[in-house]
Scaffold this active site. Structure first.
Site, mmCIF file in Angstrom:
data_model
loop_
_atom_site.group_PDB
_atom_site.id
_atom_site.type_symbol
_atom_site.label_atom_id
_atom_site.label_comp_id
_atom_site.label_asym_id
_atom_site.label_seq_id
_atom_site.Cartn_x
_atom_site.Cartn_y
_atom_site.Cartn_z
ATOM 1 N N TYR A 156 0.840 -1.206 0.000
ATOM 2 C CA TYR A 156 0.000 0.000 0.000
ATOM 3 C C TYR A 156 0.873 1.253 0.000
ATOM 4 O O TYR A 156 0.490 2.296 -0.530
ATOM 5 C CB TYR A 156 -0.970 -0.039 1.183
ATOM 6 C CG TYR A 156 -2.221 0.769 0.951
ATOM 7 C CD1 TYR A 156 -3.067 0.495 -0.117
ATOM 8 C CD2 TYR A 156 -2.559 1.816 1.798
ATOM 9 C CE1 TYR A 156 -4.218 1.238 -0.333
ATOM 10 C CE2 TYR A 156 -3.702 2.560 1.596
ATOM 11 C CZ TYR A 156 -4.525 2.269 0.523
ATOM 12 O OH TYR A 156 -5.661 3.016 0.320
ATOM 13 N N LYS A 163 -3.392 8.417 2.725
ATOM 14 C CA LYS A 163 -4.640 8.196 3.472
ATOM 15 C C LYS A 163 -4.500 8.714 4.912
ATOM 16 O O LYS A 163 -5.478 9.200 5.490
ATOM 17 C CB LYS A 163 -5.024 6.716 3.471
ATOM 18 C CG LYS A 163 -5.431 6.173 2.100
ATOM 19 C CD LYS A 163 -6.615 6.889 1.500
ATOM 20 C CE LYS A 163 -7.203 6.148 0.309
ATOM 21 N NZ LYS A 163 -8.151 6.972 -0.461
#
Ligand code: NAD
Length: 264
Positions: A156, A163
């Site tokens: 990720y 995020k």
């Protein structure tokens, strides 16, 4: 319950196709009487988004690229002309170079770090600055995040950092707009098979792992996210702001794999 969004008008940003999380949210809102406008990124996506928008009765379909100031200015000028008000906004936009969503985070390039942050994090603030003047007390804004913001998820990488910034932005925006009665929240969704989701390396493995180890033992669908979004966009959540709400079959509450998986 059917008319939960009756009389409310809102903008949905981030539909790429009928697998998009934003589409699950749009359907839920339309089913409950909300009136929708949509954006699309470039003509190729536009060809997919237009028929979807029309299928929920929307005739307000605008191009918008969040890397382009002029495109965002023109979007909100058009909404001001067409509607003059905005009761809700959905930001479901993210991008990173697929090649950097694998391997080590430390190898992230400066260019992709900046681009990922601008599109996936700063764009929400950029949009809210333009949207807020059209919003009245009771309006609600929503963005989409993922648990890779607070915990390391394989592959990720830079998107997790974006995020984390996005979730912090939710809290600061909630504070900025609180006195105006505008609420700002995020849904942290479990893995969903979408265009953006497939950009993460080994997405299928992660999807199956999280499904097998979540308390509910099931995948999250775009209609699950739509249901939670309905709550956050409607007056049902009138006193909820600055919140990161998990829609992940409970996976975020679990600290280790199920024992039977380890015994295999
Ligand atoms: P998707 O590919 O359907 O949607 C991503 C959208 O971002 C697309 O519509 C694309 O056009 C838009 N976008 C990218 N760059 C843009 C730009 N410069 N200007 C305007 N729009 C741009 O994928 P999705 O999974 O539905 O993603 C929606 C949101 O949900 C993203 O923020 C994503 O990170 C988040 N999310 C996804 C998952 C998942 O597993 N799919 C899980 C948690 C959170």
């Amino acid at each position: 319950m059917k008319g939960l969004m009756e009389g409310k008008r809102g903008l949905v940003m981030g539909v790429a196709n009928d697998h998009s999380i934003a589409w699950g949210i749009a359907k839920a809102v339309a089913d409950h009487g909300g009136e929708l406008a949509f954006t699309y990124q470039g003509e190729q996506f536009g060809r997919r988004v237009k028929p979807l928008a029309e299928s929920v009765g929307s005739t307000h379909i605008y191009p918008c690229d969040v890397e382009d100031d002029a495109s965002m200015d023109s979007l909100f000028a058009k909404i001001a002309d067409d509607w003059g008000q905005l009761d809700f906004l959905v930001h479901a936009i993210a991008f990173s170079n697929r090649a950097e969503l694998k391997g080590r985070f430390v190898d992230t390039s400066r260019d992709n770090f900046v681009r990922t942050m601008v599109i996936s994090c700063f764009s929400f603030t950029d949009i809210m600055r333009r949207a807020a003047p059209l919003m009245s007390p009771g309006a609600s804004a929503l963005t989409l995040t993922y648990a890779g913001s607070t915990r390391v998820m394989p592959n990720y990488n830079v998107m997790g950092v974006a995020k984390a910034g996005l979730e912090a932005s939710v809290r600061y925006l909630a504070s900025d707009f609180g006195t105006a009665g505008i609420r700002v929240n995020a849904i942290s969704a479990g893995p969903v098979r979408t265009l953006a989701g497939s950009g993460v390396s080994d997405a299928r493995l992660m999807f199956n792992y999280q499904r097998a180890n979540s308390p509910l033992r099931r995948a999250v669908t775009i209609s699950d996210v739509g249901g939670a979004a309905l709550y956050l966009l409607s007056d049902l959540s009138a006193a909820v702001t600055g919140e990161i709400h998990f829609v992940d079959s409970g996976y975020s509450t679990v600290s280790m794999p199920r024992l039977e998986m380890l015994k295999r």
